[in-house]
Write a protein that holds these residues in place. Structure first.
Motif, mmCIF file in Angstrom:
data_model
loop_
_atom_site.group_PDB
_atom_site.id
_atom_site.type_symbol
_atom_site.label_atom_id
_atom_site.label_comp_id
_atom_site.label_asym_id
_atom_site.label_seq_id
_atom_site.Cartn_x
_atom_site.Cartn_y
_atom_site.Cartn_z
ATOM 1 N N GLY A 19 0.777 -1.228 0.000
ATOM 2 C CA GLY A 19 0.000 0.000 0.000
ATOM 3 C C GLY A 19 0.808 1.276 0.000
ATOM 4 N N VAL A 20 2.125 1.179 -0.173
ATOM 5 C CA VAL A 20 3.012 2.345 -0.207
ATOM 6 C C VAL A 20 3.669 2.413 -1.579
ATOM 7 C CG1 VAL A 20 5.049 3.444 0.806
ATOM 8 C CG2 VAL A 20 3.426 2.230 2.268
ATOM 9 N N SER A 21 3.888 3.624 -2.053
ATOM 10 C CA SER A 21 4.465 3.831 -3.374
ATOM 11 C C SER A 21 5.606 4.841 -3.301
ATOM 12 C CB SER A 21 3.385 4.322 -4.340
ATOM 13 O OG SER A 21 3.932 4.665 -5.595
ATOM 14 N N LEU A 22 6.654 4.584 -4.068
ATOM 15 C CA LEU A 22 7.777 5.512 -4.213
ATOM 16 C C LEU A 22 8.041 5.674 -5.708
ATOM 17 C CD1 LEU A 22 10.152 7.183 -3.002
ATOM 18 C CD2 LEU A 22 11.501 5.073 -3.051
ATOM 19 N N VAL A 23 7.892 6.899 -6.207
ATOM 20 C CA VAL A 23 8.107 7.184 -7.622
ATOM 21 C C VAL A 23 9.331 8.077 -7.751
ATOM 22 C CG1 VAL A 23 7.138 8.124 -9.743
ATOM 23 C CG2 VAL A 23 5.638 7.008 -8.075
ATOM 24 N N LEU A 24 10.317 7.624 -8.513
ATOM 25 C CA LEU A 24 11.551 8.369 -8.735
ATOM 26 C C LEU A 24 11.647 8.773 -10.195
ATOM 27 C CD1 LEU A 24 14.067 6.134 -6.734
ATOM 28 C CD2 LEU A 24 12.871 8.177 -5.938
ATOM 29 N N ASP A 25 12.152 9.971 -10.421
ATOM 30 C CA ASP A 25 12.316 10.507 -11.772
ATOM 31 C C ASP A 25 13.804 10.602 -12.081
ATOM 32 O OD1 ASP A 25 12.199 11.783 -14.191
ATOM 33 O OD2 ASP A 25 10.865 13.392 -13.537
ATOM 34 N N LEU A 26 14.256 9.769 -13.027
ATOM 35 C CA LEU A 26 15.657 9.786 -13.437
ATOM 36 C C LEU A 26 15.831 10.368 -14.828
ATOM 37 C CD1 LEU A 26 15.294 6.965 -11.554
ATOM 38 C CD2 LEU A 26 17.731 6.915 -11.995
ATOM 39 N N ARG A 27 14.813 11.047 -15.351
ATOM 40 C CA ARG A 27 14.946 11.686 -16.645
ATOM 41 C C ARG A 27 15.907 12.869 -16.545
ATOM 42 N NH1 ARG A 27 8.736 12.827 -17.850
ATOM 43 N NH2 ARG A 27 9.001 13.678 -15.752
ATOM 44 N N GLY A 28 16.672 13.080 -17.557
ATOM 45 C CA GLY A 28 17.660 14.148 -17.519
ATOM 46 C C GLY A 28 19.013 13.627 -17.089
ATOM 47 N N GLY A 109 13.939 -6.176 -8.129
ATOM 48 C CA GLY A 109 12.790 -6.267 -7.246
ATOM 49 C C GLY A 109 12.215 -4.888 -6.994
ATOM 50 N N ALA A 110 12.110 -4.510 -5.724
ATOM 51 C CA ALA A 110 11.575 -3.201 -5.346
ATOM 52 C C ALA A 110 12.677 -2.270 -4.886
ATOM 53 C CB ALA A 110 10.525 -3.357 -4.256
ATOM 54 N N SER A 111 13.876 -2.409 -5.439
ATOM 55 C CA SER A 111 15.012 -1.576 -5.040
ATOM 56 C C SER A 111 15.734 -1.063 -6.276
ATOM 57 C CB SER A 111 15.991 -2.376 -4.167
ATOM 58 O OG SER A 111 15.380 -2.820 -2.985
ATOM 59 N N VAL A 112 16.426 0.046 -6.106
ATOM 60 C CA VAL A 112 17.187 0.640 -7.194
ATOM 61 C C VAL A 112 18.497 1.182 -6.640
ATOM 62 C CG1 VAL A 112 16.031 2.875 -6.920
ATOM 63 C CG2 VAL A 112 17.095 2.298 -9.103
ATOM 64 N N ARG A 113 19.560 1.065 -7.429
ATOM 65 C CA ARG A 113 20.872 1.597 -7.052
ATOM 66 C C ARG A 113 21.363 2.488 -8.183
ATOM 67 N NH1 ARG A 113 23.294 -2.790 -6.409
ATOM 68 N NH2 ARG A 113 23.178 -2.956 -4.130
ATOM 69 N N GLU A 128 21.134 4.304 -2.898
ATOM 70 C CA GLU A 128 20.279 3.129 -2.884
ATOM 71 C C GLU A 128 18.939 3.482 -2.257
ATOM 72 O OE1 GLU A 128 22.319 -0.737 -1.846
ATOM 73 O OE2 GLU A 128 23.833 0.680 -1.132
ATOM 74 N N ALA A 129 17.867 3.012 -2.881
ATOM 75 C CA ALA A 129 16.525 3.250 -2.352
ATOM 76 C C ALA A 129 15.643 2.075 -2.737
ATOM 77 C CB ALA A 129 15.938 4.548 -2.896
ATOM 78 N N GLY A 130 14.708 1.750 -1.856
ATOM 79 C CA GLY A 130 13.816 0.646 -2.149
ATOM 80 C C GLY A 130 12.742 0.502 -1.093
ATOM 81 N N LEU A 131 11.839 -0.434 -1.338
ATOM 82 C CA LEU A 131 10.745 -0.731 -0.425
ATOM 83 C C LEU A 131 10.887 -2.150 0.103
ATOM 84 C CD1 LEU A 131 7.686 0.728 -2.382
ATOM 85 C CD2 LEU A 131 8.542 1.551 -0.197
ATOM 86 N N THR A 132 10.688 -2.323 1.403
ATOM 87 C CA THR A 132 10.624 -3.657 1.971
ATOM 88 C C THR A 132 9.235 -4.233 1.716
ATOM 89 O OG1 THR A 132 9.831 -2.915 4.137
ATOM 90 C CG2 THR A 132 12.221 -2.925 3.782
ATOM 91 N N ALA A 133 9.052 -5.513 2.027
ATOM 92 C CA ALA A 133 7.759 -6.162 1.803
ATOM 93 C C ALA A 133 6.651 -5.517 2.626
ATOM 94 C CB ALA A 133 7.863 -7.652 2.127
ATOM 95 N N SER A 134 7.015 -4.862 3.737
ATOM 96 C CA SER A 134 6.025 -4.227 4.603
ATOM 97 C C SER A 134 5.715 -2.788 4.195
ATOM 98 C CB SER A 134 6.512 -4.252 6.054
ATOM 99 O OG SER A 134 7.715 -3.516 6.192
ATOM 100 N N GLY A 135 6.372 -2.283 3.133
ATOM 101 C CA GLY A 135 6.132 -0.920 2.682
ATOM 102 C C GLY A 135 7.065 0.110 3.284
#
Length: 271
Positions: A19-28, A109-113, A128-135
């Motif tokens: 139920g949690v969302s993280l949106v990252l913008d890497l354009r540019g 998965g739900a992580s990005v480096r 590094e950023a990401g979401l655990t299974a619990s949000g």
């Protein structure tokens, strides 16, 4: 649904869990900016993600920079960011305002480096950023000195996430011997609320958490955005609300400023 690996190649990454969302913008050519962190808006199409990113981009205004920067995972002074810079340091008085360019994006998965460099300042960066299974959102950063001769003095490394206009109240902890972890609340006014710990996280006056939320939030009501540093040493945590006109859609940011160490910053959003 587009996977984070697919999205990483197109510039917008949408991470989702519990139920949690993280949106990252890497354009540019800059470090990733934070488009959204909080309640999951659902499975968005490419067009909807692009519209969301455009919606939180502030238009140009007289008296301000031509391009008003959004909140980046690591805010940079070199982008014109008007708040606390993410990286503070210098090399014998020089290279104090680096500007990183991403070299690679790795998603799993739900992580990005993100690996980035500033060749002029001779510095390397790993985010590094990401979401655990619990949000739960996990973030961390590491800086590397690429100069083989001159050392780089690292004064601090701060990560940041935006919070919305609705977050008008702050909660953290303080205390003393026999009265540890005492909560304190106050309005989230313009400026910076800073908690600094020089005796380690285990000190009786350590903030432990910093939470921004809707007025009067409690255990069973309201919406909150919270921060914790998984580090037992000295650190700084802050909440920053910039003046209107700078970030109208994203006036506040939670940040963790580390004096030493390479550790995880954990943040959570809940309704």
């Amino acid at each position: 649904m587009k996977t984070p690996i697919d999205a990483a190649t197109e510039g917008l990454i949408h991470l989702r869990a519990a139920g949690v969302s993280l949106v990252l913008d890497l354009r540019g050519n800059g470090l990733p900016t934070v488009v959204h962190w909080g309640a999951d808006p659902g499975d968005l199409t490419d067009e909807e993600l692009s519209q969301l990113a455009d919606a939180v981009t502030m238009p140009n205004m007289p008296g301000f920079d031509d391009v008003v920067p959004r909140v980046a995972l690591l805010p940079e002074h070199g982008t014109g960011w008007p708040g606390q810079p993410g990286l503070t340091g210098h090399r014998q008085g020089a290279d104090w305002s680096p500007l990183f360019t991403p070299d690679s994006v790795e998603a799993e998965g739900a992580s990005v480096r993100i690996r980035a460099t500033d060749r002029t300042a001779r510095l390397g960066l790993v985010l590094e950023a990401g979401l655990t299974a619990s949000g739960l959102v996990r973030m961390r950063a590491a800086v590397r000195n690429d100069d083989s001769v001159l050392p780089y003095t690292l004064d601090g490394l701060m990560l940041a996430l935006p919070v919305p206009d609705a977050a008008t109240e702050l909660l953290d902890l303080t205390g003393r011997w026999c009265r540890e972890r005492a909560p304190q609340r106050h309005p989230f006014h313009a400026g910076t609320w800073l908690r600094e710990t020089r005796s380690g996280r285990t000190g009786p006056d350590a903030a432990l958490v910093l939470t921004a939320g809707t007025p009067g939030f409690g255990f069973g009501h309201g919406e909150v955005w919270g921060l914790h540093i998984a580090w037992s040493g000295n650190h700084r945590i802050l909440a920053e609300r910039l003046p209107a006109g700078r970030i109208l859609h994203r006036p506040g940011a939670l940040g963790a400023h580390l004096n030493v160490g390479h550790c995880w910053v954990r943040v959570t959003s809940s309704q």
